[in-house]
Design a protein around this motif. Structure first.
Motif, short mmCIF file in Angstrom:
data_model
loop_
_atom_site.label_atom_id
_atom_site.label_comp_id
_atom_site.label_asym_id
_atom_site.label_seq_id
_atom_site.Cartn_x
_atom_site.Cartn_y
_atom_site.Cartn_z
N ASP A 347 0.83 -1.21 0.00
CA ASP A 347 0.00 0.00 0.00
C ASP A 347 0.86 1.26 0.00
OD1 ASP A 347 -2.28 -1.49 0.00
OD2 ASP A 347 -2.68 -1.32 2.14
N ILE A 348 1.92 1.24 0.82
CA ILE A 348 2.83 2.40 0.88
C ILE A 348 3.51 2.60 -0.48
CG2 ILE A 348 4.94 3.31 1.93
CD1 ILE A 348 4.14 1.75 4.48
N PHE A 349 3.89 1.46 -1.08
CA PHE A 349 4.63 1.53 -2.34
C PHE A 349 3.78 2.08 -3.49
CE2 PHE A 349 6.37 -1.11 -6.03
CZ PHE A 349 7.31 -0.14 -6.36
N VAL A 350 2.50 1.71 -3.52
CA VAL A 350 1.66 2.10 -4.67
C VAL A 350 0.72 3.28 -4.38
CG1 VAL A 350 1.68 -0.25 -5.60
CG2 VAL A 350 -0.18 0.44 -4.09
N SER A 354 0.46 9.66 -1.86
CA SER A 354 1.66 9.99 -1.09
C SER A 354 2.37 11.19 -1.68
CB SER A 354 2.62 8.79 -1.09
OG SER A 354 2.02 7.68 -0.50
N SER A 355 2.99 11.96 -0.79
CA SER A 355 3.78 13.11 -1.25
C SER A 355 4.97 12.60 -2.06
CB SER A 355 4.30 13.88 -0.03
OG SER A 355 5.21 13.06 0.69
N GLU A 356 5.57 13.51 -2.83
CA GLU A 356 6.76 13.13 -3.60
C GLU A 356 7.85 12.65 -2.65
OE1 GLU A 356 7.37 12.75 -6.90
OE2 GLU A 356 5.21 12.97 -6.92
N ASP A 357 7.95 13.34 -1.51
CA ASP A 357 8.97 12.97 -0.54
C ASP A 357 8.73 11.55 -0.03
OD1 ASP A 357 11.29 13.74 0.81
OD2 ASP A 357 10.18 14.04 2.66
N LEU A 358 7.45 11.22 0.21
CA LEU A 358 7.10 9.88 0.68
C LEU A 358 7.47 8.84 -0.38
CD1 LEU A 358 5.73 8.11 2.82
CD2 LEU A 358 3.59 8.49 1.69
N LYS A 359 7.18 9.16 -1.64
CA LYS A 359 7.55 8.23 -2.71
C LYS A 359 9.07 8.02 -2.72
CE LYS A 359 3.92 8.34 -6.15
NZ LYS A 359 2.95 9.33 -5.80
N MET A 360 9.80 9.11 -2.47
CA MET A 360 11.26 9.02 -2.47
C MET A 360 11.75 8.14 -1.33
SD MET A 360 12.78 10.81 -4.85
CE MET A 360 14.37 11.26 -4.17
N SER A 363 8.41 4.71 0.04
CA SER A 363 8.09 3.73 -1.00
C SER A 363 9.33 2.98 -1.47
CB SER A 363 7.40 4.40 -2.19
OG SER A 363 8.29 5.23 -2.90
N ILE A 364 10.48 3.68 -1.50
CA ILE A 364 11.73 3.00 -1.88
C ILE A 364 12.06 1.91 -0.87
CG2 ILE A 364 14.23 3.32 -2.04
CD1 ILE A 364 13.62 6.07 -3.32
N PHE A 365 11.95 2.26 0.42
CA PHE A 365 12.26 1.28 1.46
C PHE A 365 11.21 0.17 1.51
CE2 PHE A 365 15.11 4.62 3.05
CZ PHE A 365 16.25 3.84 3.23
N SER A 393 7.06 -4.36 -11.01
CA SER A 393 8.40 -4.49 -10.41
C SER A 393 8.41 -5.45 -9.21
CB SER A 393 8.91 -3.12 -9.96
OG SER A 393 8.00 -2.52 -9.07
N ILE A 394 7.26 -5.59 -8.54
CA ILE A 394 7.16 -6.50 -7.41
C ILE A 394 6.58 -7.84 -7.85
CG2 ILE A 394 5.97 -6.86 -5.19
CD1 ILE A 394 8.26 -4.86 -5.02
N MET A 395 5.72 -7.80 -8.86
CA MET A 395 5.04 -9.01 -9.32
C MET A 395 6.02 -10.12 -9.67
SD MET A 395 2.03 -10.24 -9.79
CE MET A 395 0.87 -8.89 -10.06
N LYS A 396 7.12 -9.77 -10.29
CA LYS A 396 8.11 -10.77 -10.70
C LYS A 396 8.59 -11.59 -9.50
CE LYS A 396 12.27 -9.32 -11.72
NZ LYS A 396 13.36 -8.63 -12.43
#
Length: 453
Positions: A347-350, A354-360, A363-365, A393-396
């Motif tokens: 949920d966090i990843f997609v 989320s703010s751009e900062d949150l995505k940075m 979501s990366i972590f 990217s996660i499905m694989k």
């Protein structure tokens, strides 16, 4: 604007001591207010005059003069350098040897505001001979003097291993460690912070801090009513844990992991952050240490941080720590996946809101944590829901895990069909010859052709 600075300057040389002192206080309050005023006072040439007369003055003037120097130095490295260049450090060292605790305290404040800016200014403080005198100050009975001297030693230590070693060589660690049980919360904050600044640089320095027998007494700080004492206590433990498996094991053996987990569960916001990071560092070192975090019930509070916290960097830290716990073996991954963490990370990843900062950050972590856990995860009930929401990217990684488990597990193969997993796999468009296509083929080969059709 009215030219007050130029009017105050001659009053610093007045024959009446109380006028000199009051004029200095006026200069200090102006300098304290803004960086522009501090710069104006430096340009007016007041500093050399102030410093020159300092050794001969009475204790009241010395306190006030130290206040002026700290008020100027606090604003920027350039202004702190101006204080150094006018010969203030030598005068302040003399103040550190004064019989009056208030004069010592004022000088310690000034040294702190100079040293905190950068390694060069900190080195200038060391070269002036302040460190041994600051170590003597933390042994004085006055609490206020102890606090600022501990803070100054921490700010000197923070810049480099060499500067921290200078503080260690002056015998600071033993005296700081003895003050951890002190009932004064503000002093405890500074003591824990100073020890953290020493321990953070290297294994050797961290071991010297541990050898001062800070365990298990430091763990009581994690239950303190003062939030900053809690935070600084957890930070100290984190700075020790990060260096080596041996130091982490020592923390585990002293009950440190369980104490940090309790601390994370009992507080909110940034106070949680060092404890979260500490669990991640411990878990990263080895399978056994990661299992120690799991056995101490470390996963649920980390999951709670993902849900409860709103700050991006706290979510990111919790995601990172969970990734470190789950990345070792299938057993580790099963514990993390079984806590229903994976959908939350996804949920966090997609999350498009989320703010751009949150995505940075988060979501990366979250993505890294998902990958770390999925590479080992054979806990199919936890993987199944991700099939329907995960980005490519996660499905694989998810499909890869199913392709490993399904050929050897008949019950899992039946569940995979009845829950719609096999149907979902047929909908995935993979590049011919790609790794993802190989995984899909491996899954399809587990079933008769008519079921796949």
């Amino acid at each position: 604007n009215s030219g007050v600075v130029s009017l105050l300057r001659p009053l610093l040389l007045d024959v009446v001591p109380s006028i000199r002192q009051t004029a200095a206080l006026g200069v200090g309050r102006l300098a304290d207010y803004t960086v522009d005023l501090a710069e104006a006072i430096v340009k007016a040439g007041i500093l050399p005059q102030l410093v020159c007369s300092l050794p001969e003055e009475n204790r009241y003037y010395k306190k006030t003069a130290a206040f002026v120097l700290r008020a100027i130095a606090k604003h920027s490295p350039e202004l702190a350098q101006a204080v150094v260049q006018c010969g203030a450090l030598e005068a302040l060292v003399i103040c550190l040897e004064d019989f009056d605790p208030g004069v010592k305290e004022g000088a310690s404040w000034a040294f702190d505001f100079i040293a905190r800016h950068n390694p060069e200014l900190s080195q200038a403080v060391v070269d002036a001979g302040a460190v041994p005198l600051l170590v003597l100050c933390i042994q004085e009975p006055e609490i206020a003097l102890k606090r600022i001297a501990a803070s100054t030693l921490g700010d000197i230590s923070k810049h480099s291993p060499e500067l921290a070693q200078t503080v260690v060589d002056a015998g600071a660690i033993a005296h700081l460690a003895q003050m951890i049980p002190n009932p004064d919360a503000k002093l405890k904050r500074q003591v824990l912070s100073a020890l953290s600044q020493i321990a953070k640089h290297s294994v050797d320095l961290a071991e010297l801090v541990v050898e001062a027998e800070i365990f298990p007494i430091v763990l009581t700080c994690l239950k303190d009513s003062d939030e900053y004492v809690k935070k600084n206590g957890a930070t100290l433990i984190r700075e020790i844990a990060k260096h080596s498996p041996e130091l982490s094991q020592l923390i585990v053996n002293s009950g440190g992991v369980a104490a940090v987990i309790d601390c994370i569960g009992s507080c909110r916001g940034t106070v949680r952050l060092p404890g979260i990071m500490m669990l991640g560092y411990v878990a990263a070192h080895s399978e056994n240490l990661s299992m120690a975090v799991i056995v101490s019930k470390g996963i649920p509070p980390l999951c709670a941080c993902l849900v409860e916290e709103h700050e991006d960097h706290i979510k990111a830290a919790a995601a990172w720590a969970l990734g470190q716990i789950g990345r070792h073996t299938a057993e580790h991954a099963r514990h993390v996946a079984g806590a229903n963490v994976l959908p939350t990370l996804l949920d966090i990843f997609v999350d498009t809101r989320s703010s751009e900062d949150l995505k940075m950050k988060a979501s990366i972590f979250a993505k890294k944590a998902l990958k770390n856990i999925l590479q080992k995860c054979t806990h199919l009930p936890a993987l199944e829901p991700l099939l329907h929401d995960a980005p490519p990217s996660i499905m694989k990684h998810i499909i890869g895990q199913f392709s490993k488990v399904l050929p050897h597990d008949g019950k899992a193969r039946r569940l995979f069909v009845t829950t719609g997993g096999l149907k979902k796999v047929q909908e995935i468009k993979a590049e011919p010859g790609s790794l993802l296509q190989e995984y899909i083929n491996a899954i399809n080969n587990c079933y008769p052709e008519e079921i796949v059709r």
